[in-house]
Design an enzyme around this catalytic site. Structure first.
Site, PDB file in Angstrom:
ATOM      1  N   GLY A 171       0.805  -1.220   0.000  1.00  0.00           N
ATOM      2  CA  GLY A 171       0.000   0.000   0.000  1.00  0.00           C
ATOM      3  C   GLY A 171       0.838   1.269   0.000  1.00  0.00           C
ATOM      4  O   GLY A 171       0.564   2.217  -0.739  1.00  0.00           O
ATOM      5  N   ASP A 214      13.363  -9.286   7.764  1.00  0.00           N
ATOM      6  CA  ASP A 214      12.764  -8.611   8.909  1.00  0.00           C
ATOM      7  C   ASP A 214      13.126  -7.128   8.841  1.00  0.00           C
ATOM      8  O   ASP A 214      14.308  -6.772   8.783  1.00  0.00           O
ATOM      9  CB  ASP A 214      13.303  -9.237  10.200  1.00  0.00           C
ATOM     10  CG  ASP A 214      12.684  -8.637  11.451  1.00  0.00           C
ATOM     11  OD1 ASP A 214      12.025  -7.580  11.362  1.00  0.00           O
ATOM     12  OD2 ASP A 214      12.867  -9.227  12.536  1.00  0.00           O
ATOM     13  N   LYS A 250       1.522   3.047  16.067  1.00  0.00           N
ATOM     14  CA  LYS A 250       0.237   2.503  16.501  1.00  0.00           C
ATOM     15  C   LYS A 250      -0.045   2.955  17.933  1.00  0.00           C
ATOM     16  O   LYS A 250       0.873   3.124  18.738  1.00  0.00           O
ATOM     17  CB  LYS A 250       0.242   0.981  16.406  1.00  0.00           C
ATOM     18  CG  LYS A 250       0.663   0.434  15.038  1.00  0.00           C
ATOM     19  CD  LYS A 250      -0.190   0.983  13.896  1.00  0.00           C
ATOM     20  CE  LYS A 250       0.331   0.497  12.546  1.00  0.00           C
ATOM     21  NZ  LYS A 250      -0.434   1.041  11.418  1.00  0.00           N
TER      22      LYS A 250
END
Length: 360
Positions: free
Chosen positions: A223, A259, A305
């Site tokens: 995205g 990662d 977040k």
């Protein structure tokens, strides 16, 4: 004007309230907040008349994390008569002269959206009356104050004004972006809005230009990579998951199955670093700090977040810690900005620029 009206995301009234209380106290302006959960707005009522206009001018909207838009407002107008809502509104706006624009708005809630049709229709006669009375210029002007009329319930509205140089260009502070049909996920709108919000229009050609190298940490399905690719950049996409096939077919994306917390770029000519990983915000911030200390990018856009209860305080602490860490590592010239964007949910977007006056 005794009230400062602030639009925010529904559910984030507490954070918006804590922030405006803190910022008003820094200016030695006293007052108290009035808000209800999921109202999508906060009222800061000043103890002294006129202080709301001072706040609306001195507190830069871009420096507020959780407020999308703000305006100085009169006392709440209640029980506006259905046969003549305009007269009480004009009386409340009697001391606002030669404004450049009118916005009739509602908070961003499902219940309030039912009033959007009314607001659109009501704008036409109200605008004409305000022009005839001199409250509003005959021709719109982007350099004059903006009149706001916000209906928080049927027949109930806050009215006031914002300064055009300290106001969102969008009604309620919400940019309306279209989801591209070939974008891999809706998260793409977050980075699109971030570029619109943080990068001045006159600098986009220089700072978001074709041929730049970028890294997307935690990229899958792509995205955020999509926004970089559509601007002509070459992207190193870092994620153990699968990338969108359409993006890979552009030839602009190299996928590293690794990662994001362990990846080290093989080439150091990176301009943009972007990161939208579901991870503890402090850990993401530490990762960005490490990249900055190593000099691996020039500008970064990343999300933090917000699972925390004390979200405003925790975000503030993380940003202050980042600034301290950068300074301790001899990075003196940098800029950190943070915003709870419209397309963000339980997260905020942070923009970090190293040597912000030196764009190359």
């Amino acid at each position: 004007m005794i009230n400062l009206f602030l639009f925010c995301r529904a559910g984030y009234e507490k954070e918006c309230a804590a922030e405006i209380q803190h910022r008003a106290a820094e200016l030695d302006i006293g007052g108290f907040v009035k808000t209800n959960k999921n109202d999508a707005y906060v009222i800061f009522q000043c103890f002294q008349a006129g202080d709301a206009a001072v706040l609306a001018q001195k507190i830069k909207l871009d420096s507020l994390i959780f407020a999308r838009q703000m305006f100085a407002a009169k006392a709440l107008l209640k029980n506006l008569p259905e046969n003549d809502r305009i007269t009480p509104i004009m009386e409340a706006l009697s001391d606002v002269r030669n404004a450049g624009e009118l916005r009739v708005e509602t908070p961003d809630t499902d219940a309030a959206k039912e009033r959007t049709t009314f607001c659109r229709k009501f704008t036409v006669p109200l605008r004409q009356k305000l022009k005839n009375s001199g409250n509003l210029l005959k021709k719109e002007s982007s350099s004059r104050p903006i009149i706001h009329v916000c209906f928080v319930a049927s027949g109930t509205a806050y009215v006031g004004f914002s300064f055009s140089n300290n106001s969102s260009p969008y009604p309620m502070g919400i940019p309306r972006l279209k989801m591209a049909s070939d974008a891999p996920s809706r998260s793409t709108l977050k980075l699109d809005e971030a570029f619109i919000h943080f990068i001045p229009e006159e600098e986009k050609e220089l700072r978001l230009s074709s041929g730049m190298n970028a890294v997307d940490l935690g990229a899958c399905p792509g995205g955020w990579t999509y926004q970089l690719v559509r601007r002509g950049m070459f992207v190193a996409a870092i994620d153990n998951g699968a990338m969108d096939e359409g993006l890979m077919e552009t030839g602009q994306v190299k996928h590293y199955q690794a990662d994001g917390f362990r990846f080290e770029p093989p080439r150091k000519n990176i301009y943009w670093l972007v990161c939208d990983m579901i991870e503890k915000p402090s850990r993401v911030a530490e990762l960005i700090e490490a990249w900055a200390i190593n000099g691996w990018f020039k500008e970064a856009m990343f999300n933090l977040k917000l699972p925390m209860k004390s979200r405003y305080q925790d975000v503030t602490t993380i940003l202050e810690t980042m600034a301290t860490v950068l300074k301790e590592n001899e990075i003196k010239n940098f800029s950190i900005k943070c915003k709870h964007l419209y397309h963000d949910r339980d997260e905020v977007t942070v923009y970090l620029s190293l040597n912000p006056t030196q764009v190359s």
